[in-house]
Each structure stands twice: as C-alpha cells, then as structure tokens.
Scaffold this motif. Structure first.
Motif, PDB file in Angstrom:
ATOM      1  N   ILE A   1      -2.223 -31.819 -29.578  1.00 46.34           N
ATOM      2  CA  ILE A   1      -4.130 -33.162 -29.990  1.00 46.34           C
ATOM      3  C   ILE A   1      -3.649 -34.011 -29.586  1.00 46.34           C
ATOM      4  N   LEU A   2      -2.308 -34.986 -29.979  1.00 46.60           N
ATOM      5  CA  LEU A   2      -1.939 -35.552 -29.714  1.00 46.60           C
ATOM      6  C   LEU A   2      -1.733 -36.102 -28.235  1.00 46.60           C
ATOM      7  N   SER A   3      -0.678 -35.641 -28.089  1.00 53.39           N
ATOM      8  CA  SER A   3       0.080 -35.658 -27.038  1.00 53.39           C
ATOM      9  C   SER A   3      -0.991 -35.718 -26.188  1.00 53.39           C
ATOM     10  N   LEU A   4      -1.226 -34.223 -25.604  1.00 51.54           N
ATOM     11  CA  LEU A   4      -2.423 -33.988 -24.694  1.00 51.54           C
ATOM     12  C   LEU A   4      -3.701 -35.237 -24.619  1.00 51.54           C
ATOM     13  N   ALA A   5      -4.027 -35.634 -25.247  1.00 56.32           N
ATOM     14  CA  ALA A   5      -5.510 -36.506 -25.913  1.00 56.32           C
ATOM     15  C   ALA A   5      -4.333 -37.879 -25.207  1.00 56.32           C
ATOM     16  N   ASP A   6      -3.104 -38.422 -25.242  1.00 59.98           N
ATOM     17  CA  ASP A   6      -2.576 -39.531 -25.362  1.00 59.98           C
ATOM     18  C   ASP A   6      -2.004 -39.520 -23.813  1.00 59.98           C
TER      19      ASP A   6
ATOM     20  N   PHE B   1      -2.653 -41.361 -35.070  1.00 66.94           N
ATOM     21  CA  PHE B   1      -2.650 -41.276 -35.898  1.00 66.94           C
ATOM     22  C   PHE B   1      -3.377 -40.370 -37.273  1.00 66.94           C
ATOM     23  N   ALA B   2      -2.050 -39.952 -37.574  1.00 67.29           N
ATOM     24  CA  ALA B   2      -2.048 -38.692 -38.173  1.00 67.29           C
ATOM     25  C   ALA B   2      -2.102 -38.209 -39.454  1.00 67.29           C
ATOM     26  N   THR B   3      -2.405 -37.903 -40.462  1.00 66.50           N
ATOM     27  CA  THR B   3      -1.923 -37.834 -41.743  1.00 66.50           C
ATOM     28  C   THR B   3      -2.701 -36.528 -43.030  1.00 66.50           C
ATOM     29  N   GLY B   4      -1.813 -37.012 -43.968  1.00 65.90           N
ATOM     30  CA  GLY B   4      -2.923 -35.462 -44.849  1.00 65.90           C
ATOM     31  C   GLY B   4      -4.198 -36.270 -45.765  1.00 65.90           C
TER      32      GLY B   4
ATOM     33  N   ASN C   1       3.937 -19.529 -27.699  1.00 62.65           N
ATOM     34  CA  ASN C   1       2.669 -19.922 -27.806  1.00 62.65           C
ATOM     35  C   ASN C   1       2.724 -21.606 -27.223  1.00 62.65           C
ATOM     36  N   ILE C   2       4.122 -21.573 -28.016  1.00 65.62           N
ATOM     37  CA  ILE C   2       4.425 -23.323 -28.678  1.00 65.62           C
ATOM     38  C   ILE C   2       4.179 -23.840 -27.742  1.00 65.62           C
ATOM     39  N   GLY C   3       3.830 -25.562 -27.776  1.00 62.92           N
ATOM     40  CA  GLY C   3       3.240 -25.781 -26.802  1.00 62.92           C
ATOM     41  C   GLY C   3       1.822 -26.104 -25.986  1.00 62.92           C
ATOM     42  N   ASN C   4       1.168 -24.341 -26.328  1.00 65.70           N
ATOM     43  CA  ASN C   4       0.119 -24.373 -25.756  1.00 65.70           C
ATOM     44  C   ASN C   4      -0.992 -23.211 -27.276  1.00 65.70           C
ATOM     45  N   LEU C   5      -1.346 -23.721 -28.034  1.00 62.63           N
ATOM     46  CA  LEU C   5      -1.798 -24.062 -29.862  1.00 62.63           C
ATOM     47  C   LEU C   5      -2.783 -23.976 -29.430  1.00 62.63           C
ATOM     48  N   LEU C   6      -3.814 -24.814 -28.574  1.00 65.99           N
ATOM     49  CA  LEU C   6      -4.671 -25.038 -28.482  1.00 65.99           C
ATOM     50  C   LEU C   6      -5.838 -24.421 -27.683  1.00 65.99           C
ATOM     51  N   ASN C   7      -4.678 -23.128 -27.040  1.00 66.73           N
ATOM     52  CA  ASN C   7      -5.603 -22.357 -26.181  1.00 66.73           C
ATOM     53  C   ASN C   7      -5.666 -20.780 -27.106  1.00 66.73           C
ATOM     54  N   LYS C   8      -5.134 -20.996 -28.355  1.00 67.13           N
ATOM     55  CA  LYS C   8      -5.856 -19.837 -29.136  1.00 67.13           C
ATOM     56  C   LYS C   8      -6.185 -20.219 -30.265  1.00 67.13           C
ATOM     57  N   THR C   9      -6.724 -21.434 -30.283  1.00 73.06           N
ATOM     58  CA  THR C   9      -7.695 -21.998 -31.595  1.00 73.06           C
ATOM     59  C   THR C   9      -8.524 -22.392 -31.243  1.00 73.06           C
ATOM     60  N   THR C  10      -9.647 -22.213 -32.706  1.00 71.49           N
ATOM     61  CA  THR C  10     -10.875 -22.467 -32.675  1.00 71.49           C
ATOM     62  C   THR C  10     -11.438 -23.530 -33.613  1.00 71.49           C
ATOM     63  N   PHE C  11     -11.828 -24.717 -33.755  1.00 76.43           N
ATOM     64  CA  PHE C  11     -12.524 -25.923 -34.246  1.00 76.43           C
ATOM     65  C   PHE C  11     -13.349 -24.769 -34.387  1.00 76.43           C
ATOM     66  N   LEU C  12     -14.170 -25.301 -36.110  1.00 75.02           N
ATOM     67  CA  LEU C  12     -15.288 -24.260 -36.025  1.00 75.02           C
ATOM     68  C   LEU C  12     -15.578 -25.376 -37.162  1.00 75.02           C
ATOM     69  N   SER C  13     -16.466 -26.213 -37.319  1.00 76.04           N
ATOM     70  CA  SER C  13     -17.326 -26.647 -38.086  1.00 76.04           C
ATOM     71  C   SER C  13     -17.381 -26.460 -39.428  1.00 76.04           C
TER      72      SER C  13
ATOM     73  N   GLU D   1      -0.426 -25.751 -38.801  1.00 78.41           N
ATOM     74  CA  GLU D   1      -0.917 -27.999 -38.346  1.00 78.41           C
ATOM     75  C   GLU D   1       0.061 -29.698 -37.852  1.00 78.41           C
ATOM     76  N   LEU D   2       1.198 -28.934 -38.778  1.00 83.74           N
ATOM     77  CA  LEU D   2       1.757 -29.725 -37.625  1.00 83.74           C
ATOM     78  C   LEU D   2       2.313 -29.821 -36.147  1.00 83.74           C
ATOM     79  N   ASN D   3       2.030 -29.039 -35.072  1.00 85.48           N
ATOM     80  CA  ASN D   3       2.664 -28.496 -34.016  1.00 85.48           C
ATOM     81  C   ASN D   3       1.025 -28.680 -33.183  1.00 85.48           C
ATOM     82  N   ILE D   4      -0.310 -27.780 -34.118  1.00 86.62           N
ATOM     83  CA  ILE D   4      -1.492 -27.973 -33.578  1.00 86.62           C
ATOM     84  C   ILE D   4      -1.897 -29.847 -32.797  1.00 86.62           C
ATOM     85  N   THR D   5      -1.519 -30.523 -34.672  1.00 86.32           N
ATOM     86  CA  THR D   5      -1.898 -31.921 -34.264  1.00 86.32           C
ATOM     87  C   THR D   5      -1.295 -32.460 -33.649  1.00 86.32           C
ATOM     88  N   HIS D   6      -0.058 -32.526 -32.850  1.00 82.53           N
ATOM     89  CA  HIS D   6       1.338 -32.794 -32.729  1.00 82.53           C
ATOM     90  C   HIS D   6       0.499 -32.760 -31.252  1.00 82.53           C
TER      91      HIS D   6
END
Length: 385
Positions: free
Chosen positions: A16-21, A51-54, A161-173, A9-14
């Motif tokens: 996303i934010l780093s790449l988007a920003d 901004f990310a939080t629980g 895969n650290i730093g490239n976790l989004l390549n391995k991740t599915t977001f399923l709503s 959770e911590l690394n994937i959120t980071h």
C-alpha cells in the motif's frame, strides 16, 4: 498472530505504502530525458513519509478518567495533519465446501464449492468485533477501522502473488459489516467465534456465519485505498510547491504527465488494460492531449502489455481509486499555472485526521470491566498517511 498472518500484514502494508508513494517518483527529475529539458529542471524535493506500526497503548489511563489510547505523529511527518487507518489483518484457510444448505458455499465432496474462511472474534474473550467497533466509535470514524481479508492461505500462494497482494485483498470496515447486519436484524455477538467466507474469484459471494449474513457485492471496494492514494498525491503536490524557484517555474503539464504515469503504474499493479485507463482519461481533454504526447515519444502499448482487464472486481477497486483521485485531475486542468494554485484537500471519509498531530481517546469503561485485555490490541495495526 500466526506467521502467515504477520507476513501478510507486513507485505500488504508495504505494498500500500509503496504504491501510494510512487507518485513522488514521477514528479522527480530523475531520468536524463526529463533532466535535460530545461522547462522541467527543478530542485529535488524531499519525499514526505508514510508511517506504519502496531497499535500503541498508552498505559496512563486512570480509573474514572484519562485516556487509554494515544497515537502521536512522528516528528518527520510533512504536508498537513496525518491520516490514520486501523487494520485488523486476518489469515484465511481454504475450505472445499460448507455443509450448511443455507450457505452460498454449500456443497459436498462430489460437488465442491471452494472458498476461503476467516475467523472473527478469534481472541481469548471472543469479543474482537466488539473491540474493533468500540475502537471505531471512540476514535471517531467507523469507516476507519477495517478487517483486511487476503485471499492467500499459504506461503506458496504468497510467493506467487507477492507484489500483487492488493489484487487479492478485501478491506471491509466495521461500518460495512454492521450496516448490513442491522439491515437484516442481526448482531455479531460476543462469545461466538464467527466466520467470514468469501470466494477466491467471485467477490460478490461472501457471508458472515454463524449468522449466514449474506454480504453480497461490496459497494466501493477500493474506497479505503482510493482515499490513501489521494492523501499521498496531495502531500506530493504540496511538497512540489515548496521547491518551486522563480528561475524554473514548474509547468502544470509536468504535473499532468506525472499523474498519467502514476495511474499507469497503478494500472499495471492491478493488471488493468490500457483501454480501460484511457476510458477514464477520456473525461479530461487536456490529459488526453498529454497522453497523445507521451505516445509520440514512447511505444506505450508495447511497454504496457496488458490488452484486457481479466478481473471485473479488481477493475472496480481500480475505478474507486481513480474516483478518489478525480478532484486532482479536475483541479490541474482548470488552473492556468501550478505556481500559486490552491491544491484541493483530500477526502476524509475513510480515515481519521490527527488534529495537532495527536489522537487521544478512551476505552476506560470497557478496560475497567476487563472486557478488553491489553494483548487484544497487539494484533491491531495502524498506518499514518
């Protein structure tokens, strides 16, 4: 929440934010080559914050009325109303095969069918999916509450895969799953610990079981990431407008160059070939001209060093991101001057906008019946973009 689940959770959120920003970096006049070109000289701009939080639970909800959940924007948030995405992260375990002959992962010890398996409804009351569904309905957008399924099952894979976790991740709503389930006459009921299974490499091989709901190829797998990136690009452009000064009007070509470098950076992250990125830029004649200009000063193919896109599913994610950004490519080509131009608002299909910088919604009836315990919300994260 397990250690590996929290770490993911911590690394994937980071990530996303780093790449988007990262778009802001390409807008800033930080390199000497840029700074000493007078037509590119302008003041440093303040970077708007993500901004990310629980999930915060407002305990002021009262029997018969009131709100259970209240989310506020941080005071430092800039560039329009914040956008919200709820994320239920999951940690998977590797399975060699599934013994059910109806499963797409059917096999045995002699014919393994390796895949990753995730738990759904894994909370104490076995009603986690219904909780997320209710959260989505009451918050106002079923697309904005997602399961996050990383194909990472241990710390060794995480390190690789650290730093490239989004390549391995599915977001399923929740909407993705429920729409597919409804079409097949299936409901994901409480009391049963269901499983989501997916292949490491072929992302069209996935199912929800005990239901044997075959999800198949996921439409628009990069839709949530694309909207986040579009939101952050909008905020970057808005911030750039605020630092314009009359002595140094900002050239639209500086903005175009920053956009090119931004998608090159995203492409590197997802291991997308330079030729696949150029195919996208072929839709924009002025951007192709700017790309040729960059080629004059830099050996881009040697610097980029990705000759071929190896994973077609990751390419789909990348193309979804570009589709979400396309309105900004179209916009900057059409305007004559950056100064005074109206920047298009980002899409709002997969996120929730906090009007007046606040979102309040109730879960009163369910909480009164004790369907959902407060601790059930502890594992749900949210980010403001």
């Amino acid at each position: 929440m397990s250690k590996i689940e929290k770490t993911l959770e911590l690394n994937i959120t980071h990530e996303i934010l780093s790449l988007a920003d990262s778009f802001w970096w390409f807008l800033q006049p930080v390199s000497l080559k840029r700074y000493w070109r007078p037509h590119w000289r302008f003041p440093f701009m303040q970077t708007p914050k993500s901004f990310a939080t629980g999930l915060h639970i407002n305990l002021e909800g009262k029997t018969g009325g009131g709100y259970d959940v209240c989310i506020n924007s941080p005071a430092s948030f800039q560039g329009g109303n914040p956008r919200l995405l709820f994320m239920q992260f999951k940690a998977g375990v590797e399975k060699p095969f599934n013994s059910n002959a109806s499963s797409v992962f059917y096999g045995d010890s002699s014919k393994p069918n390796v895949h990753v398996e995730f738990d759904i409804n894994s909370n104490k009351n076995r009603n986690q999916h219904n909780l997320l569904k209710t959260l989505a309905q009451n918050a106002g957008n079923k697309n904005a509450v997602v399961y996050v399924f990383p194909r990472i099952v241990n710390e060794l894979q995480l390190g690789q895969n650290i730093g490239n976790l989004l390549n391995k991740t599915t977001f399923l709503s929740i909407e993705d799953i429920d729409t597919k389930a409804t079409a097949n006459g299936i409901t994901i009921d409480d009391s049963n610990p269901h499983k989501y299974r997916t292949c490491y490499n072929d992302w069209s091989k996935n199912e929800v079981n005990l239901l044997l709901l075959l999800l198949g190829r996921i439409n628009n797998p990069g839709k949530h990431l694309g909207e986040i990136f579009a939101i952050r690009m909008f905020r970057g452009l808005q911030s750039l407008k605020k630092v314009q000064v009359s002595n140094y009007p900002i050239s639209k070509y500086h903005v175009m160059d920053a956009m090119i470098r931004h998608i090159l950076n995203i492409g590197l992250h997802f291991s997308i070939s330079l030729s696949d990125i150029t195919k996208y830029l072929n839709n924009y004649s002025q951007f192709l001209t700017r790309l040729e200009y960059i080629y004059e000063f830099e050996d881009l193919p040697q610097a980029y060093q990705i000759d071929k896109t190896e994973n077609e599913f990751v390419l789909e994610i990348f193309n979804d991101i570009l589709n979400s950004l396309s309105q900004y490519f179209n916009w900057i080509e059409q305007v004559q001057y950056f100064e005074g131009s109206e920047i298009p608002s980002p899409p709002a299909e997969y996120t929730i906008e906090l009007n007046n910088n606040e979102l309040r919604f109730g879960l009163g009836e369910q909480r009164q019946r004790n369907d959902f315990a407060t601790e059930d919300f502890d594992d749900i994260s949210y980010s403001l973009f």
